[in-house]
Design a protein around this motif. Structure first.
Motif, PDB file in Angstrom:
ATOM      1  N   GLU A  87      19.609 -22.380 -13.991  1.00 50.05           N
ATOM      2  CA  GLU A  87      19.835 -21.963 -12.603  1.00 50.05           C
ATOM      3  C   GLU A  87      21.061 -21.060 -12.487  1.00 50.05           C
ATOM      4  N   ARG A  88      22.136 -21.409 -13.209  1.00 47.51           N
ATOM      5  CA  ARG A  88      23.350 -20.593 -13.169  1.00 47.51           C
ATOM      6  C   ARG A  88      23.081 -19.199 -13.725  1.00 47.51           C
ATOM      7  N   LEU A  89      22.357 -19.136 -14.848  1.00 46.91           N
ATOM      8  CA  LEU A  89      22.052 -17.840 -15.452  1.00 46.91           C
ATOM      9  C   LEU A  89      21.096 -17.011 -14.589  1.00 46.91           C
ATOM     10  N   GLU A  90      20.148 -17.665 -13.941  1.00 53.32           N
ATOM     11  CA  GLU A  90      19.240 -16.927 -13.058  1.00 53.32           C
ATOM     12  C   GLU A  90      19.998 -16.325 -11.881  1.00 53.32           C
ATOM     13  N   ASP A  91      20.979 -17.059 -11.371  1.00 51.18           N
ATOM     14  CA  ASP A  91      21.813 -16.520 -10.299  1.00 51.18           C
ATOM     15  C   ASP A  91      22.618 -15.325 -10.815  1.00 51.18           C
ATOM     16  N   LYS A  92      23.168 -15.460 -12.018  1.00 51.63           N
ATOM     17  CA  LYS A  92      23.927 -14.367 -12.627  1.00 51.63           C
ATOM     18  C   LYS A  92      23.029 -13.147 -12.845  1.00 51.63           C
ATOM     19  N   LEU A  93      21.808 -13.381 -13.306  1.00 55.32           N
ATOM     20  CA  LEU A  93      20.855 -12.292 -13.530  1.00 55.32           C
ATOM     21  C   LEU A  93      20.523 -11.566 -12.224  1.00 55.32           C
ATOM     22  N   ARG A  94      20.336 -12.332 -11.181  1.00 52.48           N
ATOM     23  CA  ARG A  94      20.036 -11.735  -9.876  1.00 52.48           C
ATOM     24  C   ARG A  94      21.193 -10.850  -9.424  1.00 52.48           C
ATOM     25  N   LYS A  95      22.412 -11.338  -9.562  1.00 50.83           N
ATOM     26  CA  LYS A  95      23.590 -10.564  -9.144  1.00 50.83           C
ATOM     27  C   LYS A  95      23.763  -9.305  -9.991  1.00 50.83           C
ATOM     28  N   VAL A  96      23.592  -9.446 -11.314  1.00 47.58           N
ATOM     29  CA  VAL A  96      23.719  -8.293 -12.207  1.00 47.58           C
ATOM     30  C   VAL A  96      22.658  -7.244 -11.868  1.00 47.58           C
ATOM     31  N   SER A  97      21.447  -7.696 -11.594  1.00 50.06           N
ATOM     32  CA  SER A  97      20.359  -6.768 -11.288  1.00 50.06           C
ATOM     33  C   SER A  97      20.599  -6.027  -9.980  1.00 50.06           C
ATOM     34  N   GLU A  98      21.256  -6.678  -9.030  1.00 48.46           N
ATOM     35  CA  GLU A  98      21.565  -6.028  -7.751  1.00 48.46           C
ATOM     36  C   GLU A  98      22.700  -5.017  -7.899  1.00 48.46           C
ATOM     37  N   ASP A  99      23.691  -5.332  -8.726  1.00 51.15           N
ATOM     38  CA  ASP A  99      24.923  -4.552  -8.784  1.00 51.15           C
ATOM     39  C   ASP A  99      24.991  -3.518  -9.910  1.00 51.15           C
ATOM     40  N   TRP A 100      24.202  -3.671 -10.940  1.00 46.96           N
ATOM     41  CA  TRP A 100      24.370  -2.840 -12.137  1.00 46.96           C
ATOM     42  C   TRP A 100      23.956  -1.398 -11.907  1.00 46.96           C
ATOM     43  N   GLN A 101      24.777  -0.519 -12.365  1.00 45.62           N
ATOM     44  CA  GLN A 101      24.499   0.913 -12.379  1.00 45.62           C
ATOM     45  C   GLN A 101      24.888   1.414 -13.766  1.00 45.62           C
ATOM     46  N   PRO A 102      23.982   2.049 -14.491  1.00 42.75           N
ATOM     47  CA  PRO A 102      24.335   2.550 -15.830  1.00 42.75           C
ATOM     48  C   PRO A 102      25.337   3.698 -15.734  1.00 42.75           C
ATOM     49  N   THR A 103      26.222   3.725 -16.714  1.00 41.90           N
ATOM     50  CA  THR A 103      27.197   4.828 -16.757  1.00 41.90           C
ATOM     51  C   THR A 103      26.682   5.977 -17.610  1.00 41.90           C
ATOM     52  N   ASP A 104      25.726   5.683 -18.513  1.00 44.54           N
ATOM     53  CA  ASP A 104      25.055   6.749 -19.263  1.00 44.54           C
ATOM     54  C   ASP A 104      23.670   6.267 -19.665  1.00 44.54           C
ATOM     55  N   LEU A 105      22.856   7.146 -20.205  1.00 44.02           N
ATOM     56  CA  LEU A 105      21.457   6.825 -20.518  1.00 44.02           C
ATOM     57  C   LEU A 105      21.296   5.830 -21.663  1.00 44.02           C
ATOM     58  N   THR A 106      22.295   5.677 -22.504  1.00 44.47           N
ATOM     59  CA  THR A 106      22.191   4.765 -23.643  1.00 44.47           C
ATOM     60  C   THR A 106      22.615   3.338 -23.306  1.00 44.47           C
ATOM     61  N   GLU A 107      23.199   3.162 -22.147  1.00 37.85           N
ATOM     62  CA  GLU A 107      23.688   1.831 -21.771  1.00 37.85           C
ATOM     63  C   GLU A 107      22.515   0.886 -21.491  1.00 37.85           C
ATOM     64  N   GLN A 108      22.605  -0.291 -22.065  1.00 38.12           N
ATOM     65  CA  GLN A 108      21.545  -1.291 -21.901  1.00 38.12           C
ATOM     66  C   GLN A 108      21.848  -2.194 -20.708  1.00 38.12           C
ATOM     67  N   HIS A 109      20.825  -2.531 -19.972  1.00 42.53           N
ATOM     68  CA  HIS A 109      20.974  -3.405 -18.803  1.00 42.53           C
ATOM     69  C   HIS A 109      21.516  -4.756 -19.269  1.00 42.53           C
ATOM     70  N   PRO A 110      22.597  -5.261 -18.647  1.00 43.17           N
ATOM     71  CA  PRO A 110      23.164  -6.551 -19.053  1.00 43.17           C
ATOM     72  C   PRO A 110      22.216  -7.722 -18.782  1.00 43.17           C
ATOM     73  N   GLY A 111      21.226  -7.508 -17.951  1.00 41.42           N
ATOM     74  CA  GLY A 111      20.261  -8.555 -17.666  1.00 41.42           C
ATOM     75  C   GLY A 111      19.386  -8.897 -18.850  1.00 41.42           C
ATOM     76  N   LYS A 112      19.281  -7.969 -19.803  1.00 45.22           N
ATOM     77  CA  LYS A 112      18.454  -8.224 -20.985  1.00 45.22           C
ATOM     78  C   LYS A 112      18.996  -9.407 -21.785  1.00 45.22           C
ATOM     79  N   ALA A 113      20.301  -9.429 -22.009  1.00 45.95           N
ATOM     80  CA  ALA A 113      20.919 -10.536 -22.765  1.00 45.95           C
ATOM     81  C   ALA A 113      20.823 -11.843 -21.978  1.00 45.95           C
ATOM     82  N   ILE A 114      21.014 -11.763 -20.673  1.00 50.83           N
ATOM     83  CA  ILE A 114      20.917 -12.969 -19.837  1.00 50.83           C
ATOM     84  C   ILE A 114      19.488 -13.507 -19.853  1.00 50.83           C
TER      85      ILE A 114
END
Length: 172
Positions: free
Chosen positions: A31-58
């Motif tokens: 549940e804690r990780l799903e909440d973290k994933l939701r927040k990361v997915s809402e807030d994440w913006q890549p800084t370049d095309l090679t950057e991987q979404h942090p939600g993948k590891a979560i």
């Protein structure tokens, strides 16, 4: 028409199996990780095309924990104990409130202990189990124990099974 002896030879006590997740800590971490994933997915913006979404590891962590949670599930098989034993059990746990039919604390524990055939449990085992599972899980166990003693003799209906057969065109 068969006689009663033939019918009794075919009769079997009602049974029901309940699966309980015993790793409550893992459920909380998911549940804690799903909440973290939701927040990361809402807030994440890549800084370049090679950057991987942090939600993948979560998401990978969640998948691993879900597998561990499934491995922690335990099945509890409950079986009808018969009319005389059930009546005696109810009589041994009279209601403390006139609006109830039994003692709401002691009867559920005793009924689960008497009905659970796999694993076999004593009332003390049930009390210990109740200390580590949720009220929802306690209710699920008691509802199953109640059901094997109080449900009708109808064949249980499977909405999921019927829907799948209808979708596959195998309805008869």
């Amino acid at each position: 028409m068969p006689d009663i002896k033939e019918l009794l030879a075919k009769a079997r006590p009602r049974e029901r199996t309940v699966k309980l997740l015993l790793a409550g800590d893992i459920a909380g971490e998911i549940e804690r990780l799903e909440d973290k994933l939701r927040k990361v997915s809402e807030d994440w913006q890549p800084t370049d095309l090679t950057e991987q979404h942090p939600g993948k590891a979560i998401s990978a962590q969640i998948a691993k924990l879900r597998e561990q949670a499934r491995e922690s599930e335990a099945e509890f098989k409950l079986r009808n104990i018969g009319d005389e034993a059930y009546s005696s059990l109810m009589a041994a746990h009279p209601a403390t409130n006139e609006n109830e039919g039994f003692d709401s604390v002691t009867f559920p524990r005793a009924l689960i202990a008497a009905s659970c055939v796999d694993p076999v449990m004593t009332v003390d085992d049930v009390k210990a189990l109740f200390e580590v599972i949720t009220q929802g899980q306690i209710k699920e166990l008691f509802d199953a124990a109640w059901d094997v003693h109080n449900s009708s003799g109808l064949v249980p209906f499977s909405l999921a099974g019927s829907a799948l057969l209808a979708a596959l065109g195998d309805v008869k």
